[in-house]
Design a protein around this motif. Sequence first.
Motif, mmCIF file in Angstrom:
data_model
loop_
_atom_site.group_PDB
_atom_site.id
_atom_site.type_symbol
_atom_site.label_atom_id
_atom_site.label_comp_id
_atom_site.label_asym_id
_atom_site.label_seq_id
_atom_site.Cartn_x
_atom_site.Cartn_y
_atom_site.Cartn_z
ATOM 1 N N UNK A 68 130.657 97.687 9.907
ATOM 2 C CA UNK A 68 129.602 98.212 10.506
ATOM 3 C C UNK A 68 129.553 98.162 12.281
ATOM 4 N N UNK A 69 130.153 96.903 12.407
ATOM 5 C CA UNK A 69 130.296 96.664 13.870
ATOM 6 C C UNK A 69 131.047 97.551 14.618
ATOM 7 N N UNK A 70 132.317 97.821 14.059
ATOM 8 C CA UNK A 70 133.322 98.708 14.547
ATOM 9 C C UNK A 70 132.627 100.238 14.453
ATOM 10 N N UNK B 88 123.927 100.827 20.065
ATOM 11 C CA UNK B 88 124.034 99.471 20.895
ATOM 12 C C UNK B 88 123.053 98.477 20.353
ATOM 13 N N UNK B 89 121.731 98.702 20.079
ATOM 14 C CA UNK B 89 120.932 97.787 19.249
ATOM 15 C C UNK B 89 121.309 97.308 18.236
ATOM 16 N N UNK C 163 126.573 92.200 15.263
ATOM 17 C CA UNK C 163 127.554 91.303 15.808
ATOM 18 C C UNK C 163 126.766 89.802 15.426
ATOM 19 N N UNK C 164 125.754 89.586 15.944
ATOM 20 C CA UNK C 164 124.903 88.340 15.636
ATOM 21 C C UNK C 164 125.023 88.059 14.137
ATOM 22 N N UNK D 122 126.956 84.651 13.047
ATOM 23 C CA UNK D 122 126.045 83.560 12.181
ATOM 24 C C UNK D 122 126.718 83.349 10.816
ATOM 25 N N UNK D 123 127.170 84.251 10.215
ATOM 26 C CA UNK D 123 127.633 84.023 9.091
ATOM 27 C C UNK D 123 128.991 83.279 8.955
ATOM 28 N N UNK D 124 129.901 83.659 9.969
ATOM 29 C CA UNK D 124 131.090 83.113 10.141
ATOM 30 C C UNK D 124 131.277 81.498 10.636
#
Length: 461
Positions: A382-384, A416-417, A423-424, A428-430
């Motif tokens: 999703x981030x990529x 962007x949002x 990413x957050x 958080x998960x990692x």
Amino acid sequence: MLSCPMPPPASVPEIIQEDAHEHGLHHQLTAGQMAMVAVGGSIGTGLLLGSAAALEVAGPSVILSYLVAAFIAYTVTMALGELSSTHPAAGSFAVYGELYLNQYLGFLCRAAYWAALAFSIGAELTASATYMSYWLPAVRGEVWVVVFSALLVLVNLRSVRTVGRFEFWFAMIKFSTIVAFILAGAALLFSGRVAPQYTAHGGFLPKGPIAPLLAVFWAIYSFGGVEMLAVTTGESRSSKDIPRAANLTFFLLAALYLGAITVLVGVMPWNHAGASESPFVSVLRMAKVPAAAFLMNFVVLTAALSGANAKLYVSSRLLFSMGRTGWAPASMGKLNTAGSPRLALLVSSYGIVTALIIENWAPQQAFLYIMGAAFSGLIFSWVVSLAAHVSFRRRLSARQVGALPMRSPLGIWGSLLGFVLASATVLHTMFSTRINAIGGLAFLAALTLAYFLLKRNRRTQ
């Protein structure tokens, strides 16, 4: 072979070479079948079982968690819809990462998603074995894992039209059941047979204002699968079907998930949700649906098998794409006469072997164990995808944006949002636990090493 519906603008990298790499795939999937592959891959144990865990974390405010997750999923679906309608490819978000970001992120996204997705097939098959024990407790779980694995591999060795039809009807069982659940729960609430539980036990935010954010992990996992739509575009019947399939995928999932969780929270006290019984079964019992447990066991069984089928299909296409582009052995890019990447399919079945091992090692923890490993690859895609969409849009003029076959209503700012929120979630998960941090960083290091080794081999070929 599908061609791009519009020539890529001069400032945008050409996709012609990537199309040539995927030559031989059969373009037979309709918009409905593409959507149902994504819906089938999404509606699985994450919603049907994971909803109980989300309720325990946030209470009634879990509705807010699902709203946040739905928004993030919307930004991803629209970004991928725009990119894939311009560049339909089985390599999908990995191709977009490579085109609009860099080769390293493209590889990392592709390899991480493939590894996590193939691994999560084991979660679905382990769950299937558990559900079968409801009817036949004397039969060992490993037997069901082998039987269901053979069935799914045989289906996926056939033409993509067969796979699409199989997934369409399997996903339709889940879809119809959740609609029936929403209607039954709404009838309980509006008839007055059940008092609304939204504020009955400690208010709407019994665990505090931060709790909905903590439960977003479970909610996002439920939406995981929307990105599978992009992979199906490499075998879509027509690129004109892609915008319709993208909208259909998101709005079907959003309506089902938000409707189901709203009814669930309203009917069942949040502090009664637990692992002993799916909250969906509890609500059906309250609605006096005959043989509720039997019916729901059948549904979660089909949900798990449908999810495993969709993931096996998608993971095999990603490995096929890697084989065709030099990121995996060239043999992974070979197709059988039905247009199925046979070797890529068999290698992508490694999660099935993992399922057999975990079934014997820690059957009680198998679902959560595999789910945690799969989530990192899912959310990274999703981030990529969102970052690639931002880069894609920045290269286009207003005239070129207007000529796109599909445009994200949220545009570059929505992506962007979505990128910031996704990413957050990854961070958080990692870093939520030491085990997650060590495992995630080790996984990243292993893939980075593989990238440099494979990159060197590609140069020498």
